[in-house]
Design an enzyme around this catalytic site. Structure first.
Site, short mmCIF file in Angstrom:
data_model
loop_
_atom_site.label_atom_id
_atom_site.label_comp_id
_atom_site.label_asym_id
_atom_site.label_seq_id
_atom_site.Cartn_x
_atom_site.Cartn_y
_atom_site.Cartn_z
N ASN A 160 -71.54 49.40 12.66
CA ASN A 160 -71.96 49.21 14.06
C ASN A 160 -71.20 50.17 14.99
O ASN A 160 -69.99 50.08 15.15
CB ASN A 160 -71.69 47.75 14.44
CG ASN A 160 -72.10 47.43 15.85
OD1 ASN A 160 -71.80 48.17 16.78
ND2 ASN A 160 -72.78 46.32 16.01
N LYS A 197 -68.95 48.73 17.77
CA LYS A 197 -67.68 48.16 17.26
C LYS A 197 -66.71 49.28 16.91
O LYS A 197 -65.52 49.18 17.17
CB LYS A 197 -67.95 47.32 16.01
CG LYS A 197 -68.60 45.98 16.29
CD LYS A 197 -68.69 45.18 15.01
CE LYS A 197 -69.41 43.86 15.21
NZ LYS A 197 -69.63 43.15 13.95
N GLU A 239 -70.07 40.91 -0.39
CA GLU A 239 -70.83 39.71 -0.06
C GLU A 239 -69.97 38.82 0.83
O GLU A 239 -68.79 38.61 0.55
CB GLU A 239 -71.18 38.97 -1.35
CG GLU A 239 -72.41 38.10 -1.17
CD GLU A 239 -72.72 37.32 -2.42
OE1 GLU A 239 -73.27 36.22 -2.28
OE2 GLU A 239 -72.40 37.80 -3.53
N ASP A 265 -65.41 39.57 11.49
CA ASP A 265 -66.46 38.59 11.22
C ASP A 265 -66.53 37.67 12.44
O ASP A 265 -65.49 37.28 12.98
CB ASP A 265 -66.13 37.79 9.95
CG ASP A 265 -67.35 37.06 9.43
OD1 ASP A 265 -68.44 37.66 9.40
OD2 ASP A 265 -67.23 35.89 9.04
N GLY A 320 -78.12 39.02 19.83
CA GLY A 320 -77.81 37.72 19.22
C GLY A 320 -78.04 36.54 20.16
O GLY A 320 -79.08 36.42 20.82
N ASP A 363 -76.63 35.96 22.97
CA ASP A 363 -76.26 36.25 24.36
C ASP A 363 -77.16 35.59 25.40
O ASP A 363 -76.66 35.12 26.44
CB ASP A 363 -76.22 37.77 24.61
CG ASP A 363 -74.96 38.41 24.04
OD1 ASP A 363 -74.06 37.67 23.60
OD2 ASP A 363 -74.88 39.65 24.03
N HIS A 400 -65.24 37.05 22.97
CA HIS A 400 -64.45 36.75 21.78
C HIS A 400 -63.93 38.04 21.13
O HIS A 400 -62.79 38.13 20.74
CB HIS A 400 -65.31 35.96 20.80
CG HIS A 400 -66.70 36.51 20.61
ND1 HIS A 400 -67.51 36.85 21.67
CD2 HIS A 400 -67.41 36.83 19.50
CE1 HIS A 400 -68.66 37.32 21.22
NE2 HIS A 400 -68.62 37.33 19.91
N ARG A 401 -64.80 39.07 21.08
CA ARG A 401 -64.39 40.33 20.44
C ARG A 401 -63.31 41.01 21.29
O ARG A 401 -62.32 41.51 20.76
CB ARG A 401 -65.60 41.24 20.27
CG ARG A 401 -65.42 42.28 19.18
CD ARG A 401 -66.70 42.95 18.72
NE ARG A 401 -67.90 42.45 19.30
CZ ARG A 401 -68.68 41.51 18.73
NH1 ARG A 401 -68.37 41.02 17.56
NH2 ARG A 401 -69.77 41.10 19.34
P1 IMP Z 1 -70.89 39.61 13.09
O1 IMP Z 1 -69.97 39.00 12.09
O2 IMP Z 1 -70.14 40.29 14.23
O3 IMP Z 1 -71.93 40.49 12.48
O4 IMP Z 1 -71.68 38.41 13.82
C1 IMP Z 1 -72.47 37.48 13.09
C2 IMP Z 1 -73.54 36.87 13.97
O5 IMP Z 1 -72.94 36.13 15.03
C3 IMP Z 1 -74.45 37.89 14.66
O6 IMP Z 1 -75.54 38.24 13.85
C4 IMP Z 1 -74.90 37.12 15.89
O7 IMP Z 1 -75.96 36.26 15.56
C5 IMP Z 1 -73.69 36.28 16.23
N1 IMP Z 1 -72.84 36.98 17.21
C6 IMP Z 1 -71.62 37.53 17.00
N2 IMP Z 1 -71.13 38.07 18.12
C7 IMP Z 1 -72.06 37.87 19.08
C8 IMP Z 1 -72.14 38.22 20.46
O8 IMP Z 1 -71.25 38.84 21.06
N3 IMP Z 1 -73.26 37.82 21.12
C9 IMP Z 1 -74.26 37.14 20.51
N4 IMP Z 1 -74.27 36.81 19.23
C10 IMP Z 1 -73.16 37.17 18.50
#
Ligand code: IMP
Length: 198
Positions: free
Chosen positions: A10, A13, A42, A71, A155, A157, A182-183
């Protein structure tokens, strides 16, 4: 500059991560650019910590470089913390963001505001071939609104309203989101731990 491989492809990121790690003398590259795009661990752990550690370790063992993996997920109180680590595939095999949101709104249909508490969680894990690891967690509390609101982001949001705001992440837009998400909080925690010199 020391090379660090990011387990995610990504671009956003990678950019976020590169901005932080640059000041620590580290150059972030994607696993594809590093030649390890074929390694796709996985995500079968039971926690964000397990999943991010697994991703980071598999690529570190293959590459012998430091690796960073993350994650994330959305935890809804009324659903006892679901979908959590299963957030990406909440609506099943052929799910997408729209179907995931639709399912969430349907499951919370008629549930009063005070029972719609939720939080986003991100865990970032960094591992080093010479040993040592950093685990940085960030959480963003809020609630699930009753209908889709806003266009920005991705996602969940459009249905997540962070505490302290009366708009969803999708209405607030990337700039505000990137300050309180959160990130953002996990990245801040990673920065603090790197500053402590682990
Ligand atoms: P990942 O581990 O960052 O790929 O997140 C896994 C899943 O969590 C994503 O496919 C989204 O469905 C949800 N998600 C994670 N971060 C966000 C965000 O900042 N906004 C909305 N959905 C999120």
């Amino acid at each position: 500059m020391r090379k660090v491989i990011m387990a995610s492809g990504n671009k956003n990121k990678i950019k976020e991560m590169a901005a932080i790690l640059e000041s620590f003398g580290m150059d972030v590259i994607s696993k594809e650019d590093a030649g390890f795009g074929h390694i796709d661990p996985e995500e079968d752990g039971e926690t964000y910590e397990e999943n991010s550690l697994k991703k980071a370790m598999e690529i570190m063992e293959a590459s012998n470089y430091p690796v960073i993996a993350d994650d994330s997920g959305l935890e809804v109180e009324y659903l006892n913390g679901a979908p959590g680590i299963h957030s990406a595939r909440f609506a099943g095999e052929d799910c997408n963001y729209a179907r995931n949101n639709e399912k969430m709104l349907a499951m919370l249909d008629g549930v009063p505001k005070e029972q719609r508490r939720a939080r986003f969680v991100t865990v970032i894990t960094m591992v080093f071939p010479e040993g040592g690891r950093i685990v940085a967690r960030g959480e963003c509390p809020g609630e699930i609104v009753t209908e889709l609101r806003g266009e920005a982001g991705f996602g969940y949001d459009p249905i997540f309203m962070p505490d302290g705001f009366d708009k969803t992440f999708a209405q607030l837009g990337t700039e505000v989101k990137n300050r309180v998400s959160h990130r953002a909080r996990a990245l801040q925690n990673l920065r603090e731990q790197l500053n402590e010199g682990i």
